[in-house]
Design a protein around this motif. Sequence first.
Motif, PDB file in Angstrom:
ATOM      1  N   LEU A 114      47.960  32.865  25.044  1.00 26.80           N
ATOM      2  CA  LEU A 114      47.329  32.000  26.287  1.00 26.80           C
ATOM      3  C   LEU A 114      46.382  32.307  25.632  1.00 26.80           C
ATOM      4  CD1 LEU A 114      50.356  34.702  28.588  1.00 26.80           C
ATOM      5  CD2 LEU A 114      49.733  32.244  28.275  1.00 26.80           C
ATOM      6  N   ILE A 115      45.821  30.817  27.035  1.00 24.11           N
ATOM      7  CA  ILE A 115      44.255  31.134  27.039  1.00 24.11           C
ATOM      8  C   ILE A 115      43.723  30.986  28.424  1.00 24.11           C
ATOM      9  CG2 ILE A 115      41.715  29.663  26.654  1.00 24.11           C
ATOM     10  CD1 ILE A 115      44.177  28.397  24.560  1.00 24.11           C
ATOM     11  N   PHE A 116      42.799  32.228  28.957  1.00 24.43           N
ATOM     12  CA  PHE A 116      42.818  32.024  30.587  1.00 24.43           C
ATOM     13  C   PHE A 116      41.138  31.139  30.730  1.00 24.43           C
ATOM     14  CE2 PHE A 116      44.125  35.693  33.163  1.00 24.43           C
ATOM     15  CZ  PHE A 116      45.525  35.979  32.447  1.00 24.43           C
ATOM     16  N   THR A 117      41.017  30.400  30.497  1.00 21.35           N
ATOM     17  CA  THR A 117      40.216  29.401  30.473  1.00 21.35           C
ATOM     18  C   THR A 117      38.611  29.462  31.511  1.00 21.35           C
ATOM     19  OG1 THR A 117      41.223  27.216  32.522  1.00 21.35           O
ATOM     20  CG2 THR A 117      41.998  27.671  30.397  1.00 21.35           C
ATOM     21  N   GLY A 118      38.513  30.451  32.106  1.00 23.24           N
ATOM     22  CA  GLY A 118      37.524  30.731  32.833  1.00 23.24           C
ATOM     23  C   GLY A 118      37.776  31.202  34.796  1.00 23.24           C
ATOM     24  N   THR A 119      36.907  31.391  34.991  1.00 28.07           N
ATOM     25  CA  THR A 119      36.985  31.073  36.924  1.00 28.07           C
ATOM     26  C   THR A 119      35.825  30.958  37.114  1.00 28.07           C
ATOM     27  OG1 THR A 119      36.788  32.690  38.948  1.00 28.07           O
ATOM     28  CG2 THR A 119      35.579  33.544  36.950  1.00 28.07           C
ATOM     29  N   PRO A 120      36.318  29.949  38.375  1.00 29.86           N
ATOM     30  CA  PRO A 120      34.529  29.381  39.421  1.00 29.86           C
ATOM     31  C   PRO A 120      34.160  30.305  39.777  1.00 29.86           C
ATOM     32  CG  PRO A 120      36.824  28.888  40.236  1.00 29.86           C
ATOM     33  CD  PRO A 120      37.352  30.053  38.638  1.00 29.86           C
ATOM     34  N   GLU A 121      33.670  29.689  40.667  1.00 35.32           N
ATOM     35  CA  GLU A 121      32.990  30.058  41.925  1.00 35.32           C
ATOM     36  C   GLU A 121      33.249  31.431  42.633  1.00 35.32           C
ATOM     37  OE1 GLU A 121      30.869  26.828  44.014  1.00 35.32           O
ATOM     38  OE2 GLU A 121      30.028  28.360  44.412  1.00 35.32           O
ATOM     39  N   GLY A 122      32.838  32.417  42.978  1.00 41.22           N
ATOM     40  CA  GLY A 122      33.648  32.917  44.201  1.00 41.22           C
ATOM     41  C   GLY A 122      34.189  33.944  44.122  1.00 41.22           C
ATOM     42  N   VAL A 123      33.725  35.093  43.023  1.00 40.30           N
ATOM     43  CA  VAL A 123      34.718  36.163  42.715  1.00 40.30           C
ATOM     44  C   VAL A 123      34.162  37.730  43.260  1.00 40.30           C
ATOM     45  CG1 VAL A 123      34.822  35.571  40.117  1.00 40.30           C
ATOM     46  CG2 VAL A 123      32.633  36.935  41.038  1.00 40.30           C
ATOM     47  N   GLY A 124      34.858  37.885  43.757  1.00 38.68           N
ATOM     48  CA  GLY A 124      35.403  39.680  44.567  1.00 38.68           C
ATOM     49  C   GLY A 124      36.127  40.193  44.262  1.00 38.68           C
ATOM     50  N   PRO A 125      35.765  41.507  45.480  1.00 36.42           N
ATOM     51  CA  PRO A 125      36.388  42.597  45.266  1.00 36.42           C
ATOM     52  C   PRO A 125      38.181  42.190  45.563  1.00 36.42           C
ATOM     53  CG  PRO A 125      34.949  43.227  47.004  1.00 36.42           C
ATOM     54  CD  PRO A 125      34.932  41.376  47.163  1.00 36.42           C
ATOM     55  N   LEU A 126      38.758  42.965  44.607  1.00 39.45           N
ATOM     56  CA  LEU A 126      40.466  43.446  44.324  1.00 39.45           C
ATOM     57  C   LEU A 126      41.040  44.762  44.758  1.00 39.45           C
ATOM     58  CD1 LEU A 126      43.054  41.023  44.310  1.00 39.45           C
ATOM     59  CD2 LEU A 126      42.205  41.805  42.061  1.00 39.45           C
ATOM     60  N   ARG A 127      41.652  45.167  45.799  1.00 45.19           N
ATOM     61  CA  ARG A 127      41.922  46.452  45.594  1.00 45.19           C
ATOM     62  C   ARG A 127      43.123  45.844  45.532  1.00 45.19           C
ATOM     63  NH1 ARG A 127      38.040  46.476  48.842  1.00 45.19           N
ATOM     64  NH2 ARG A 127      36.423  47.004  49.104  1.00 45.19           N
ATOM     65  N   CYS A 128      44.609  47.819  44.798  1.00 44.49           N
ATOM     66  CA  CYS A 128      45.300  47.496  44.813  1.00 44.49           C
ATOM     67  C   CYS A 128      46.370  47.312  46.790  1.00 44.49           C
ATOM     68  CB  CYS A 128      45.987  48.765  44.262  1.00 44.49           C
ATOM     69  SG  CYS A 128      46.053  48.643  42.402  1.00 44.49           S
ATOM     70  N   GLY A 129      46.956  47.025  46.259  1.00 49.01           N
ATOM     71  CA  GLY A 129      48.147  46.488  47.844  1.00 49.01           C
ATOM     72  C   GLY A 129      47.416  44.997  48.282  1.00 49.01           C
ATOM     73  N   ASP A 130      46.205  44.669  47.510  1.00 49.96           N
ATOM     74  CA  ASP A 130      46.181  43.403  48.089  1.00 49.96           C
ATOM     75  C   ASP A 130      47.219  42.469  47.811  1.00 49.96           C
ATOM     76  OD1 ASP A 130      43.753  44.668  49.238  1.00 49.96           O
ATOM     77  OD2 ASP A 130      42.291  43.313  47.398  1.00 49.96           O
ATOM     78  N   SER A 131      47.482  41.781  48.746  1.00 50.73           N
ATOM     79  CA  SER A 131      48.602  40.011  48.559  1.00 50.73           C
ATOM     80  C   SER A 131      47.522  39.187  48.147  1.00 50.73           C
ATOM     81  CB  SER A 131      49.030  39.556  49.618  1.00 50.73           C
ATOM     82  OG  SER A 131      48.418  39.449  50.778  1.00 50.73           O
ATOM     83  N   PHE A 132      47.934  38.865  47.725  1.00 55.44           N
ATOM     84  CA  PHE A 132      47.099  37.139  46.910  1.00 55.44           C
ATOM     85  C   PHE A 132      48.274  35.734  47.028  1.00 55.44           C
ATOM     86  CE2 PHE A 132      48.953  39.367  43.034  1.00 55.44           C
ATOM     87  CZ  PHE A 132      49.576  37.845  42.338  1.00 55.44           C
ATOM     88  N   ARG A 133      47.375  34.929  46.966  1.00 54.63           N
ATOM     89  CA  ARG A 133      47.625  33.203  46.769  1.00 54.63           C
ATOM     90  C   ARG A 133      48.006  32.600  45.644  1.00 54.63           C
ATOM     91  NH1 ARG A 133      50.599  28.989  51.129  1.00 54.63           N
ATOM     92  NH2 ARG A 133      48.983  27.285  50.558  1.00 54.63           N
ATOM     93  N   LEU A 134      48.321  31.856  45.027  1.00 54.01           N
ATOM     94  CA  LEU A 134      47.919  30.746  43.757  1.00 54.01           C
ATOM     95  C   LEU A 134      48.282  30.256  44.351  1.00 54.01           C
ATOM     96  CD1 LEU A 134      48.042  33.392  40.573  1.00 54.01           C
ATOM     97  CD2 LEU A 134      45.733  31.799  41.414  1.00 54.01           C
ATOM     98  N   SER A 135      47.672  28.879  44.280  1.00 58.13           N
ATOM     99  CA  SER A 135      47.902  27.163  44.776  1.00 58.13           C
ATOM    100  C   SER A 135      47.499  26.593  43.479  1.00 58.13           C
ATOM    101  CB  SER A 135      47.827  26.868  46.019  1.00 58.13           C
ATOM    102  OG  SER A 135      48.040  28.283  46.739  1.00 58.13           O
TER     103      SER A 135
END
Length: 202
Positions: A169-190
């Motif tokens: 697997l290759i994680f190909t890099g992230t665009p701008e906008g990184v920020g805080p993430l805590r256990c229990g947060d919900s996320f949506r990837l699209s």
Amino acid sequence: MTIYCIGRNYVAHAKELNNPVPEAEPVVFLKSEAAQRGIESAPVAFAGEEFHHEAELVVRVGRDIALGQAGDWDDVSHLALGLDVTRRSVQTQLKAKGLPWTTAKSFAGSAVVSPLIQKEMFSDLNAIIFTLHINGTLKQRGAVSDMIFPIPSLLTYLASLNDLRAGDLIFTGTPEGVGPLRCGDSFRLSFEREGIHWTGSF
Ligand code: MG
């Protein structure tokens, strides 16, 4: 199976962390296979800490690429979306000391990978747009066309280091906008254009 990760592959993200924009060669680091998890809730090391989310296109190598051979989209079998979960404060300290990033990047739960989608499901691989919402708020939006090193270049570069194997697997890099993430947060990837969404809990 190896999990390769690319750093600073989008200009705007390199700048938001005050990093130089790579020109000749991509920034590469690894995560352990045991760091991988799905989008459902799973054990996370350092669970009490605040992490940073890095939403990324993840590609699965579909066939072996021998050392020194050029890679291309034909060598990719599946695409996914992932979170390169980062202990940013630890990484910042390690960077300042010139030390490896491993303990900031490779730990249980740090490589979130969505279900794999066959590459053929995408009508235009170079037009892919992906988004990340955290707790319902849009945080990151990436366009594959904005990558500094496109997928074929990444495959060729990684195969200059060693054989790439089907299943890597290759994680190909992230665009701008990184920020805080805590256990229990919900996320949506699209995958925006294709209307493919996954909702998970970190
Ligand atoms: Mg990353």
